[in-house]
Design an enzyme around this catalytic site. Structure first.
Site, PDB file in Angstrom:
ATOM      1  N   HIS A  37       1.000  -1.247  -0.006  1.00 33.99           N
ATOM      2  CA  HIS A  37       0.011  -0.293  -0.152  1.00 33.99           C
ATOM      3  C   HIS A  37       0.694   1.033  -0.168  1.00 33.99           C
ATOM      4  O   HIS A  37       0.630   2.214  -0.861  1.00 33.99           O
ATOM      5  CB  HIS A  37      -0.834   0.047   1.357  1.00 33.99           C
ATOM      6  CG  HIS A  37      -1.930  -1.058   1.224  1.00 33.99           C
ATOM      7  ND1 HIS A  37      -1.772  -2.225   2.377  1.00 33.99           N
ATOM      8  CD2 HIS A  37      -2.950  -1.376   0.528  1.00 33.99           C
ATOM      9  CE1 HIS A  37      -2.770  -2.898   2.156  1.00 33.99           C
ATOM     10  NE2 HIS A  37      -3.680  -2.513   0.962  1.00 33.99           N
ATOM     11  N   GLN A 155      -8.744  -7.801 -10.572  1.00 33.88           N
ATOM     12  CA  GLN A 155      -9.498  -6.696  -9.917  1.00 33.88           C
ATOM     13  C   GLN A 155      -9.221  -5.367 -10.845  1.00 33.88           C
ATOM     14  O   GLN A 155     -10.200  -4.603 -11.069  1.00 33.88           O
ATOM     15  CB  GLN A 155      -9.030  -6.622  -8.528  1.00 33.88           C
ATOM     16  CG  GLN A 155      -9.528  -5.111  -7.944  1.00 33.88           C
ATOM     17  CD  GLN A 155      -9.508  -5.216  -6.332  1.00 33.88           C
ATOM     18  OE1 GLN A 155     -10.313  -5.603  -5.568  1.00 33.88           O
ATOM     19  NE2 GLN A 155      -8.244  -4.516  -5.755  1.00 33.88           N
TER      20      GLN A 155
HETATM   21  O1  PAF Z   1      -7.930  -4.391  -2.982  1.00 33.03           O
HETATM   22  C1  PAF Z   1      -8.843  -4.187  -1.962  1.00 33.03           C
HETATM   23  O2  PAF Z   1      -8.241  -3.924  -0.847  1.00 33.03           O
HETATM   24  C2  PAF Z   1     -10.387  -3.701  -2.010  1.00 33.03           C
HETATM   25  O3  PAF Z   1     -10.942  -4.821  -3.247  1.00 33.03           O
HETATM   26  C3  PAF Z   1     -10.608  -2.218  -2.803  1.00 33.03           C
HETATM   27  C4  PAF Z   1     -10.122  -2.028  -4.185  1.00 33.03           C
HETATM   28  C5  PAF Z   1      -9.891  -1.383  -1.791  1.00 33.03           C
HETATM   29  C6  PAF Z   1     -12.112  -2.138  -2.588  1.00 33.03           C
HETATM   30  O4  PAF Z   1     -12.738  -2.445  -1.600  1.00 33.03           O
END
Ligand code: PAF
Length: 292
Positions: A37, A155
């Site tokens: 992150h 995603q």
């Molecule tokens: O990857 C994640 O942590 C989640 O799927 C996200 C993109 C924050 C959506 O809740």
């Protein structure tokens, strides 16, 4: 760094930056932050005037209540990590703020062509929930750029489709997977692994590396079968290991016919589900490029 919990407040502050023609980078997260992150936040800080990170454990994307309950939450620790990284705003809304009673549904978007395999069938409704929440968060923060990690390959591809298909102004940047020294992809779920299993989990990375090497001489389905066999150890139990086209997620037979090839896998480590992937051929177009 300022922390806001209300949609109206974050909107007000971000609008004032936009009026000053400042660019905004946004990173959606569910908290339990790690170096992966932080790398997204750093990429945004480099490229934008203002960086916003959201921490919101989205209930609509969990297909198992147990997984939602067990999801690690520690906002204070997350806030300290983001402040240290140089983030400007932390948006940490409640469920009611993101999903007010008057607004229940997600955008009208058919994602079946991107959810027919891998994470899709294994986590029914998951990507619909992700689309719903990211759509809302993007509407709230209205960023120039959104940053997501390559670890969640399906995603980010779906979010890219959403942005394009719904003609949203926000552009997507994808940042590389950050790994532990033994190759394990960083994930909030790693917190639930014992020290021993975390060490042994290098088996996932090793199989991806082996698949990359093997693609030069072996058929994709033979590589998949071998990885599925190697990953089934008693401690680890693979759900899938698939070598697919990186844009369509269709299985490949002849690697020469594809520009982007990716191996994606989901592996249970006792009760913890880990996902990982590796690009075996080609380069993704969505990596960070521009500097401020
Ligand atoms: O990857 C994640 O942590 C989640 O799927 C996200 C993109 C924050 C959506 O809740």
């Amino acid at each position: 760094m300022k922390t806001y919990k209300r949609v109206s407040t974050i909107k007000k502050y971000l609008a004032s930056h936009r009026r000053k023609k400042q660019t905004i980078g946004f990173i959606p997260t569910m908290g339990a932050l790690h170096e992966g992150h932080v790398s997204l936040a750093k990429a945004s800080i480099e490229e934008n005037d203002i960086t916003v990170v959201s921490v919101f454990v989205n209930p609509t994307q969990f297909n198992q209540t147990e997984d939602l309950k067990k999801y690690p939450r520690n906002l204070e620790k997350d806030a300290a990590i983001l402040k240290e990284a140089g983030v400007d705003y932390l948006f940490a809304p409640s469920v009611n703020q993101v999903y007010p009673l008057s607004k229940k549904t997600g955008p009208k978007l058919d994602i079946d062509h991107l959810t027919f395999s891998m994470e899709g069938p294994n986590r029914p409704g998951h990507f619909e929930g992700v689309v719903q929440v990211v759509h809302r968060l993007v509407k709230i923060t209205n960023p120039d750029l959104i940053y997501m990690g390559q670890k969640d390959f399906q995603q980010f591809t779906i979010i890219q489709y959403m942005l394009t298909h719904l003609k949203m102004r926000t552009r997507l940047r994808v940042c590389p997977i950050i790994r532990e020294e033994n190759g394990l992809a960083m994930s909030s779920r790693n917190q639930r692994l014992s020290k021993k299993i975390k060490t042994e989990a290098s088996i996932i990375y090793n199989n991806l590396v082996a698949a990359k090497k093997a693609l030069k001489s072996k058929k994709p389905d033979a590589i998949e079968r071998k990885a599925m066999k190697d990953l089934k150890t008693g401690v680890f139990d693979p759900e899938y290991f698939e070598i697919v086209d990186g844009y369509t997620f269709k299985k490949i037979t002849n690697p020469n016919r594809h520009k982007l090839i990716v191996a994606c896998t989901a592996v249970w480590a006792k009760k913890v589900r880990l996902i990982d992937n590796m690009i075996l051929k080609g380069e993704h177009l969505l990596y960070p490029k521009k500097k401020k």
